[in-house]
Design a protein around this motif. Structure first.
Motif, PDB file in Angstrom:
ATOM      1  N   PHE A   6       0.849  -1.188   0.000  1.00  0.00           N
ATOM      2  CA  PHE A   6       0.000   0.000   0.000  1.00  0.00           C
ATOM      3  C   PHE A   6       0.886   1.239   0.000  1.00  0.00           C
ATOM      4  O   PHE A   6       1.797   1.355   0.827  1.00  0.00           O
ATOM      5  N   ASP A   7       0.635   2.135  -0.942  1.00  0.00           N
ATOM      6  CA  ASP A   7       1.398   3.382  -1.033  1.00  0.00           C
ATOM      7  C   ASP A   7       0.681   4.443  -0.202  1.00  0.00           C
ATOM      8  O   ASP A   7      -0.368   4.961  -0.610  1.00  0.00           O
ATOM      9  N   ILE A   8       1.232   4.728   0.972  1.00  0.00           N
ATOM     10  CA  ILE A   8       0.583   5.680   1.877  1.00  0.00           C
ATOM     11  C   ILE A   8       1.269   7.038   1.713  1.00  0.00           C
ATOM     12  O   ILE A   8       2.452   7.183   1.928  1.00  0.00           O
ATOM     13  N   GLU A   9       0.477   8.002   1.337  1.00  0.00           N
ATOM     14  CA  GLU A   9       0.989   9.282   0.860  1.00  0.00           C
ATOM     15  C   GLU A   9      -0.023  10.386   1.117  1.00  0.00           C
ATOM     16  O   GLU A   9      -1.187  10.101   1.403  1.00  0.00           O
ATOM     17  N   GLU A  10       0.413  11.617   1.024  1.00  0.00           N
ATOM     18  CA  GLU A  10      -0.536  12.709   1.019  1.00  0.00           C
ATOM     19  C   GLU A  10      -1.402  12.591  -0.247  1.00  0.00           C
ATOM     20  O   GLU A  10      -0.888  12.383  -1.342  1.00  0.00           O
ATOM     21  N   PHE A  11      -2.706  12.671  -0.077  1.00  0.00           N
ATOM     22  CA  PHE A  11      -3.662  12.421  -1.164  1.00  0.00           C
ATOM     23  C   PHE A  11      -3.728  13.646  -2.081  1.00  0.00           C
ATOM     24  O   PHE A  11      -4.613  14.486  -1.979  1.00  0.00           O
ATOM     25  N   ASP A  12      -2.775  13.714  -3.002  1.00  0.00           N
ATOM     26  CA  ASP A  12      -2.676  14.879  -3.888  1.00  0.00           C
ATOM     27  C   ASP A  12      -3.227  14.611  -5.284  1.00  0.00           C
ATOM     28  O   ASP A  12      -3.163  15.465  -6.162  1.00  0.00           O
ATOM     29  N   MET A  13      -3.796  13.447  -5.505  1.00  0.00           N
ATOM     30  CA  MET A  13      -4.248  13.069  -6.842  1.00  0.00           C
ATOM     31  C   MET A  13      -5.300  14.008  -7.439  1.00  0.00           C
ATOM     32  O   MET A  13      -5.335  14.188  -8.662  1.00  0.00           O
ATOM     33  N   PRO A  14      -6.185  14.639  -6.638  1.00  0.00           N
ATOM     34  CA  PRO A  14      -7.146  15.569  -7.247  1.00  0.00           C
ATOM     35  C   PRO A  14      -6.490  16.695  -8.051  1.00  0.00           C
ATOM     36  O   PRO A  14      -7.088  17.207  -9.007  1.00  0.00           O
ATOM     37  N   PHE A  15      -5.257  17.063  -7.690  1.00  0.00           N
ATOM     38  CA  PHE A  15      -4.572  18.122  -8.443  1.00  0.00           C
ATOM     39  C   PHE A  15      -4.374  17.720  -9.902  1.00  0.00           C
ATOM     40  O   PHE A  15      -4.358  18.568 -10.797  1.00  0.00           O
ATOM     41  N   GLU A  16      -4.205  16.418 -10.160  1.00  0.00           N
ATOM     42  CA  GLU A  16      -4.023  15.930 -11.529  1.00  0.00           C
ATOM     43  C   GLU A  16      -5.269  16.169 -12.372  1.00  0.00           C
ATOM     44  O   GLU A  16      -5.200  16.184 -13.607  1.00  0.00           O
ATOM     45  N   TYR A  17      -6.415  16.348 -11.720  1.00  0.00           N
ATOM     46  CA  TYR A  17      -7.678  16.525 -12.414  1.00  0.00           C
ATOM     47  C   TYR A  17      -8.246  17.937 -12.236  1.00  0.00           C
ATOM     48  O   TYR A  17      -9.442  18.162 -12.390  1.00  0.00           O
ATOM     49  N   GLY A  18      -7.363  18.870 -11.897  1.00  0.00           N
ATOM     50  CA  GLY A  18      -7.758  20.272 -11.824  1.00  0.00           C
ATOM     51  C   GLY A  18      -8.549  20.654 -10.593  1.00  0.00           C
ATOM     52  O   GLY A  18      -9.196  21.709 -10.582  1.00  0.00           O
ATOM     53  N   LYS A  19      -8.505  19.847  -9.546  1.00  0.00           N
ATOM     54  CA  LYS A  19      -9.232  20.142  -8.318  1.00  0.00           C
ATOM     55  C   LYS A  19      -8.245  20.505  -7.210  1.00  0.00           C
ATOM     56  O   LYS A  19      -7.077  20.117  -7.246  1.00  0.00           O
ATOM     57  N   SER A  20      -8.718  21.252  -6.228  1.00  0.00           N
ATOM     58  CA  SER A  20      -7.885  21.615  -5.082  1.00  0.00           C
ATOM     59  C   SER A  20      -8.342  20.821  -3.861  1.00  0.00           C
ATOM     60  O   SER A  20      -9.508  20.456  -3.746  1.00  0.00           O
ATOM     61  N   ILE A  21      -7.393  20.560  -2.979  1.00  0.00           N
ATOM     62  CA  ILE A  21      -7.690  19.845  -1.737  1.00  0.00           C
ATOM     63  C   ILE A  21      -6.668  20.297  -0.716  1.00  0.00           C
ATOM     64  O   ILE A  21      -5.476  20.401  -1.018  1.00  0.00           O
ATOM     65  N   PHE A  23      -4.135  20.435   2.500  1.00  0.00           N
ATOM     66  CA  PHE A  23      -3.168  19.473   3.005  1.00  0.00           C
ATOM     67  C   PHE A  23      -3.774  18.667   4.142  1.00  0.00           C
ATOM     68  O   PHE A  23      -3.565  17.445   4.234  1.00  0.00           O
ATOM     69  N   GLU A  24      -4.532  19.325   5.003  1.00  0.00           N
ATOM     70  CA  GLU A  24      -5.162  18.636   6.129  1.00  0.00           C
ATOM     71  C   GLU A  24      -6.107  17.536   5.638  1.00  0.00           C
ATOM     72  O   GLU A  24      -6.155  16.435   6.199  1.00  0.00           O
ATOM     73  N   GLU A  25      -6.848  17.835   4.557  1.00  0.00           N
ATOM     74  CA  GLU A  25      -7.763  16.844   3.995  1.00  0.00           C
ATOM     75  C   GLU A  25      -6.994  15.700   3.335  1.00  0.00           C
ATOM     76  O   GLU A  25      -7.393  14.530   3.416  1.00  0.00           O
ATOM     77  N   GLN A  26      -5.886  16.013   2.705  1.00  0.00           N
ATOM     78  CA  GLN A  26      -5.046  14.978   2.100  1.00  0.00           C
ATOM     79  C   GLN A  26      -4.591  13.964   3.152  1.00  0.00           C
ATOM     80  O   GLN A  26      -4.659  12.746   2.942  1.00  0.00           O
ATOM     81  N   ILE A  27      -4.123  14.486   4.279  1.00  0.00           N
ATOM     82  CA  ILE A  27      -3.625  13.607   5.346  1.00  0.00           C
ATOM     83  C   ILE A  27      -4.782  12.852   6.004  1.00  0.00           C
ATOM     84  O   ILE A  27      -4.662  11.653   6.301  1.00  0.00           O
ATOM     85  N   ARG A  28      -5.904  13.528   6.202  1.00  0.00           N
ATOM     86  CA  ARG A  28      -7.050  12.881   6.864  1.00  0.00           C
ATOM     87  C   ARG A  28      -7.555  11.697   6.037  1.00  0.00           C
ATOM     88  O   ARG A  28      -7.776  10.597   6.569  1.00  0.00           O
ATOM     89  N   ILE A  29      -7.743  11.905   4.745  1.00  0.00           N
ATOM     90  CA  ILE A  29      -8.276  10.845   3.887  1.00  0.00           C
ATOM     91  C   ILE A  29      -7.313   9.657   3.840  1.00  0.00           C
ATOM     92  O   ILE A  29      -7.725   8.496   3.955  1.00  0.00           O
ATOM     93  N   THR A 210     -16.591   9.173  -5.767  1.00  0.00           N
ATOM     94  CA  THR A 210     -17.524   9.371  -6.879  1.00  0.00           C
ATOM     95  C   THR A 210     -17.977  10.818  -7.044  1.00  0.00           C
ATOM     96  O   THR A 210     -18.612  11.145  -8.045  1.00  0.00           O
ATOM     97  N   ASP A 211     -17.678  11.694  -6.071  1.00  0.00           N
ATOM     98  CA  ASP A 211     -18.060  13.107  -6.180  1.00  0.00           C
ATOM     99  C   ASP A 211     -17.117  13.795  -7.173  1.00  0.00           C
ATOM    100  O   ASP A 211     -16.023  14.222  -6.811  1.00  0.00           O
ATOM    101  N   LYS A 212     -17.551  13.913  -8.419  1.00  0.00           N
ATOM    102  CA  LYS A 212     -16.680  14.449  -9.468  1.00  0.00           C
ATOM    103  C   LYS A 212     -16.395  15.926  -9.259  1.00  0.00           C
ATOM    104  O   LYS A 212     -15.320  16.420  -9.613  1.00  0.00           O
ATOM    105  N   GLU A 213     -17.334  16.648  -8.664  1.00  0.00           N
ATOM    106  CA  GLU A 213     -17.110  18.069  -8.395  1.00  0.00           C
ATOM    107  C   GLU A 213     -16.003  18.257  -7.367  1.00  0.00           C
ATOM    108  O   GLU A 213     -15.217  19.198  -7.442  1.00  0.00           O
ATOM    109  N   ARG A 214     -15.920  17.348  -6.433  1.00  0.00           N
ATOM    110  CA  ARG A 214     -14.917  17.438  -5.368  1.00  0.00           C
ATOM    111  C   ARG A 214     -13.549  16.920  -5.811  1.00  0.00           C
ATOM    112  O   ARG A 214     -12.520  17.543  -5.544  1.00  0.00           O
ATOM    113  N   PHE A 215     -13.531  15.759  -6.491  1.00  0.00           N
ATOM    114  CA  PHE A 215     -12.259  15.110  -6.812  1.00  0.00           C
ATOM    115  C   PHE A 215     -11.884  15.174  -8.292  1.00  0.00           C
ATOM    116  O   PHE A 215     -10.706  15.114  -8.634  1.00  0.00           O
TER     117      PHE A 215
END
Length: 260
Positions: A6-21, A23-29, A210-215
């Motif tokens: 399992f690759d445990i990392e800050e969840f920054d993948m939404p940036f690849e799809y033009g969304k913002s998230i 840092f706190e949410e990245q770590i929480r998720i 599945t929330d496309k607006e969010r992610f």
């Protein structure tokens, strides 16, 4: 041997799809997903290897402790998930060792991108699991690379598992999109051929994506995420046990491979 990682990392993948998230949410998720993974592993009595970024580890020290306390392996996934310099190879190993108090012998490059094997060796790693030996448009073109482990620059290379002949990848996206019975069929065929399976996932897959607006994720990324992923992984782990396949960490597996 079944090698779950399992690759445990800050969840920054939404940036690849033009969304913002944040840092706190990245770590929480990622933290919540990792705890879910640990619960599933404990329930099914399986061991795994966790490739962690330093950034995640420093913000989830209790989780890193639980990983080690429960007999899993800690390996390096770099300092940051979206930034890499060759200096990060050694820096990440030393930082994770200082934080955890255990030796870190394995490395996986973020997004399974190419990495200089000589630099891996210089940084003190014994194995590298950064190759997906298949072809995926826009991502990988590695059909010329060995499907199974090999040595390069004095480092054991452990590619992600792909099926024999067709080299169909058995990574996380396949797990989400194939019927589970067919994914298990491919795993069984590959295990019979290679006598091991090396497959990897991420903690954020256990969040509803599945929330496309969010992610911003397309359906092939968000399919079977969240609760569906939890149920799917639990069923898969149970199936692995029914097959009688031994489970272990990558370090345990590599100890039985003769040095080149």
């Amino acid at each position: 041997m079944i090698l779950l990682s399992f690759d445990i990392e800050e969840f920054d993948m939404p940036f690849e799809y033009g969304k913002s998230i944040t840092f706190e949410e990245q770590i929480r998720i990622s933290s919540e997903g990792t705890l879910t993974i640990l619960d599933l592993l404990a329930k099914n009595k399986l061991k795994a290897t966790f490739f962690s970024t330093v950034t995640f580890a420093k913000n989830a020290t209790a989780i890193i402790k639980r990983i080690l306390d429960e007999g899993h392996e800690l390996a390096s996934h770099g300092v940051y998930h979206s930034d890499f310099k060759k200096e990060h190879l050694l820096e990440s190993r030393l930082a994770l060792e200082e934080l955890s108090g255990v030796a870190v012998t394995g490395y996986r490059m973020a997004r399974m991108m190419p990495v200089d094997e000589q630099e891996i060796q210089k940084a003190g790693y014994l194995y590298n699991s950064s190759i997906n030996p298949t072809w995926l448009p826009g991502r990988y073109n590695n059909r010329h690379i060995s499907r199974t482990y090999f040595f390069q620059s004095g480092v054991l290379q452990l590619p992600a598992s792909v099926s024999p002949i067709s080299r169909f990848p058995l990574f996380w996206l396949s797990f989400h999109n194939l019927p589970l019975w067919f994914y298990e069929h491919l795993v069984k065929r590959t295990y019979q051929k290679d006598n091991y399976i090396n497959i990897y996932f991420h903690p954020w897959e256990f969040t509803d994506l599945t929330d496309k607006e969010r992610f911003g994720f397309p359906g092939y990324v968000s399919k079977n995420s969240g609760q569906d992923m939890i149920a799917r992984m639990d069923k898969f782990m149970g199936w692995l046990n029914k097959q009688g396949y031994p489970s272990g960490t990558i370090s345990q597996f590599t100890k039985n491979i003769p040095l080149a």
